[in-house]
Motif scaffolding. Structure first.
Motif, PDB file in Angstrom:
ATOM      1  N   THR A   6      36.329  -2.625  67.696  1.00  0.00           N
ATOM      2  CA  THR A   6      35.897  -2.099  68.993  1.00  0.00           C
ATOM      3  C   THR A   6      34.766  -1.108  68.749  1.00  0.00           C
ATOM      4  O   THR A   6      34.668  -0.534  67.668  1.00  0.00           O
ATOM      5  N   ASN A   8      33.811   1.214  71.386  1.00  0.00           N
ATOM      6  CA  ASN A   8      33.965   2.382  72.265  1.00  0.00           C
ATOM      7  C   ASN A   8      35.427   2.477  72.715  1.00  0.00           C
ATOM      8  O   ASN A   8      36.180   1.510  72.602  1.00  0.00           O
ATOM      9  N   PRO A   9      35.823   3.653  73.232  1.00  0.00           N
ATOM     10  CA  PRO A   9      37.236   3.854  73.608  1.00  0.00           C
ATOM     11  C   PRO A   9      37.729   2.880  74.670  1.00  0.00           C
ATOM     12  O   PRO A   9      38.901   2.507  74.672  1.00  0.00           O
ATOM     13  N   THR A  12      38.957  -0.248  73.084  1.00  0.00           N
ATOM     14  CA  THR A  12      40.264  -0.004  72.445  1.00  0.00           C
ATOM     15  C   THR A  12      41.358  -0.009  73.511  1.00  0.00           C
ATOM     16  O   THR A  12      42.425  -0.607  73.322  1.00  0.00           O
ATOM     17  N   ASP A  34      44.344   8.037  61.014  1.00  0.00           N
ATOM     18  CA  ASP A  34      44.034   9.468  60.967  1.00  0.00           C
ATOM     19  C   ASP A  34      43.886  10.060  62.370  1.00  0.00           C
ATOM     20  O   ASP A  34      43.765   9.324  63.341  1.00  0.00           O
ATOM     21  N   LEU A  35      43.822  11.377  62.425  1.00  0.00           N
ATOM     22  CA  LEU A  35      43.541  12.089  63.678  1.00  0.00           C
ATOM     23  C   LEU A  35      42.216  11.577  64.227  1.00  0.00           C
ATOM     24  O   LEU A  35      41.230  11.502  63.486  1.00  0.00           O
ATOM     25  N   GLY A  36      42.202  11.213  65.487  1.00  0.00           N
ATOM     26  CA  GLY A  36      40.962  10.751  66.115  1.00  0.00           C
ATOM     27  C   GLY A  36      40.665   9.274  65.893  1.00  0.00           C
ATOM     28  O   GLY A  36      39.623   8.776  66.313  1.00  0.00           O
ATOM     29  N   ALA A  37      41.571   8.569  65.255  1.00  0.00           N
ATOM     30  CA  ALA A  37      41.339   7.145  64.962  1.00  0.00           C
ATOM     31  C   ALA A  37      41.384   6.278  66.216  1.00  0.00           C
ATOM     32  O   ALA A  37      40.839   5.178  66.237  1.00  0.00           O
ATOM     33  N   GLY A  38      42.059   6.768  67.257  1.00  0.00           N
ATOM     34  CA  GLY A  38      42.129   6.013  68.511  1.00  0.00           C
ATOM     35  C   GLY A  38      43.540   5.606  68.905  1.00  0.00           C
ATOM     36  O   GLY A  38      43.722   4.781  69.808  1.00  0.00           O
ATOM     37  N   LYS A  39      44.541   6.198  68.257  1.00  0.00           N
ATOM     38  CA  LYS A  39      45.938   5.841  68.545  1.00  0.00           C
ATOM     39  C   LYS A  39      46.288   6.096  70.011  1.00  0.00           C
ATOM     40  O   LYS A  39      46.871   5.231  70.675  1.00  0.00           O
ATOM     41  N   THR A  40      45.930   7.286  70.501  1.00  0.00           N
ATOM     42  CA  THR A  40      46.272   7.619  71.886  1.00  0.00           C
ATOM     43  C   THR A  40      45.469   6.765  72.864  1.00  0.00           C
ATOM     44  O   THR A  40      46.003   6.320  73.891  1.00  0.00           O
ATOM     45  N   SER A  41      44.217   6.497  72.540  1.00  0.00           N
ATOM     46  CA  SER A  41      43.399   5.622  73.402  1.00  0.00           C
ATOM     47  C   SER A  41      44.060   4.251  73.534  1.00  0.00           C
ATOM     48  O   SER A  41      44.147   3.689  74.633  1.00  0.00           O
ATOM     49  N   GLU A 105      53.152   7.216  67.628  1.00  0.00           N
ATOM     50  CA  GLU A 105      52.040   7.661  66.792  1.00  0.00           C
ATOM     51  C   GLU A 105      52.637   8.446  65.621  1.00  0.00           C
ATOM     52  O   GLU A 105      53.612   9.135  65.776  1.00  0.00           O
ATOM     53  N   THR A 128      31.793   5.439  66.378  1.00  0.00           N
ATOM     54  CA  THR A 128      32.496   4.821  67.496  1.00  0.00           C
ATOM     55  C   THR A 128      33.041   3.442  67.139  1.00  0.00           C
ATOM     56  O   THR A 128      33.686   2.795  67.965  1.00  0.00           O
ATOM     57  N   ARG A 130      35.616   1.101  65.523  1.00  0.00           N
ATOM     58  CA  ARG A 130      37.002   1.161  65.022  1.00  0.00           C
ATOM     59  C   ARG A 130      37.479  -0.232  64.692  1.00  0.00           C
ATOM     60  O   ARG A 130      37.113  -1.213  65.342  1.00  0.00           O
TER      61      ARG A 130
HETATM   62  P1  ADP Z   1      44.333   9.704  67.891  1.00  0.00           P
HETATM   63  O1  ADP Z   1      45.438   9.579  68.889  1.00  0.00           O
HETATM   64  O2  ADP Z   1      44.379   8.647  66.816  1.00  0.00           O
HETATM   65  O3  ADP Z   1      44.231  11.086  67.303  1.00  0.00           O
HETATM   66  P2  ADP Z   1      42.539   9.560  70.175  1.00  0.00           P
HETATM   67  O4  ADP Z   1      42.651   8.247  70.851  1.00  0.00           O
HETATM   68  O5  ADP Z   1      43.210  10.725  70.795  1.00  0.00           O
HETATM   69  O6  ADP Z   1      42.959   9.409  68.638  1.00  0.00           O
HETATM   70  O7  ADP Z   1      41.027   9.948  70.007  1.00  0.00           O
HETATM   71  C1  ADP Z   1      40.052   9.046  69.601  1.00  0.00           C
HETATM   72  C2  ADP Z   1      38.700   9.680  69.850  1.00  0.00           C
HETATM   73  O8  ADP Z   1      37.671   8.838  69.349  1.00  0.00           O
HETATM   74  C3  ADP Z   1      38.433   9.882  71.327  1.00  0.00           C
HETATM   75  O9  ADP Z   1      37.725  11.078  71.483  1.00  0.00           O
HETATM   76  C4  ADP Z   1      37.568   8.683  71.689  1.00  0.00           C
HETATM   77  O10 ADP Z   1      36.695   8.952  72.756  1.00  0.00           O
HETATM   78  C5  ADP Z   1      36.787   8.476  70.397  1.00  0.00           C
HETATM   79  N1  ADP Z   1      36.383   7.085  70.155  1.00  0.00           N
HETATM   80  C6  ADP Z   1      35.131   6.695  69.868  1.00  0.00           C
HETATM   81  N2  ADP Z   1      35.059   5.383  69.669  1.00  0.00           N
HETATM   82  C7  ADP Z   1      36.305   4.895  69.844  1.00  0.00           C
HETATM   83  C8  ADP Z   1      36.845   3.582  69.768  1.00  0.00           C
HETATM   84  N3  ADP Z   1      36.115   2.510  69.451  1.00  0.00           N
HETATM   85  N4  ADP Z   1      38.181   3.456  69.999  1.00  0.00           N
HETATM   86  C9  ADP Z   1      38.931   4.541  70.291  1.00  0.00           C
HETATM   87  N5  ADP Z   1      38.469   5.802  70.362  1.00  0.00           N
HETATM   88  C10 ADP Z   1      37.164   5.986  70.145  1.00  0.00           C
END
Ligand code: ADP
Ligand code: MG
Length: 156
Positions: A6, A8-9, A12, A34-41, A105, A128, A130
């Motif tokens: 993907t 962008n968020p 995802t 990892d933190l910020g990997a996109g798990k919550t998204s 998560e 961006t 993933r």
């Molecule tokens: P996690 O839960 O793994 O810590 P989050 O989903 O909270 O991650 O955060 C992912 C961050 O990365 C968000 O700020 C989101 O906007 C950004 N982001 C950028 N590109 C992507 C992508 N392709 N998929 C998911 N998140 C992305």
């Protein structure tokens, strides 16, 4: 295994939404990365696909957020868990083996309580972009995987 890229968020989220539509009561989805990997998204998309309406927030501090969509949905973030007895206090196993769908998560924080039948999802990437890898850790997910492969734009 399914590998999805993907960029962008929102993409995802859409992968999560397609997956969410296919889940059944009792299913467990483990999100690693990892933190910020996109798990919550991804989790937000899964909840939406399960018909959860309204705001879905990260359970960073609450550890578990409970929703009601087509089924009960439990969204957990175990990052802050330090000891197994915190999981007992939470009623972790009641969630896992109840009639809801459970999204976890940081599942490795569950130690010996880690379920053995789950859909394993790994997220990683730079900027961006993933990569989402989905591996069925139970036979019951094989059919779902085949359907998901048809519905998402699989890169290989
Ligand atoms: P996690 O839960 O793994 O810590 P989050 O989903 O909270 O991650 O955060 C992912 C961050 O990365 C968000 O700020 C989101 O906007 C950004 N982001 C950028 N590109 C992507 C992508 N392709 N998929 C998911 N998140 C992305
Ligand atoms: Mg998160």
């Amino acid at each position: 295994m399914i590998k999805i890229n993907t960029s962008n968020p929102e993409e995802t989220f859409k992968v999560g939404e397609e997956l969410g539509k296919k889940l059944a009561p009792g299913d467990i989805v483990c999100l690693q990365g990892d933190l910020g990997a996109g798990k919550t998204s991804l989790a937000k998309g899964i909840c939406a696909g399960l018909g959860v309406k309204g705001d879905i927030t990260s359970p960073t501090y609450t550890i578990v957020n409970e929703y009601r969509g087509k089924y009960k949905v439990n969204h957990m973030d175990l990052y802050r868990i330090r000891r197994e007895d915190e999981l007992f206090d939470l009623g972790f196993e009641d969630y896992l083996y109840g009639d809801g769908v459970t999204i976890i998560e940081w599942p490795d924080k569950s130690g010996s309580l880690m379920p053995d039948q789950y859909l394993d999802i790994n997220l990683r990437g730079e900027g961006t972009d993933r990569e989402i890898r989905i591996i069925p850790q139970a036979n019951k997910f094989i059919e779902l995987m085949a359907e998901l492969k048809k519905d998402v734009d699989v890169s290989n």
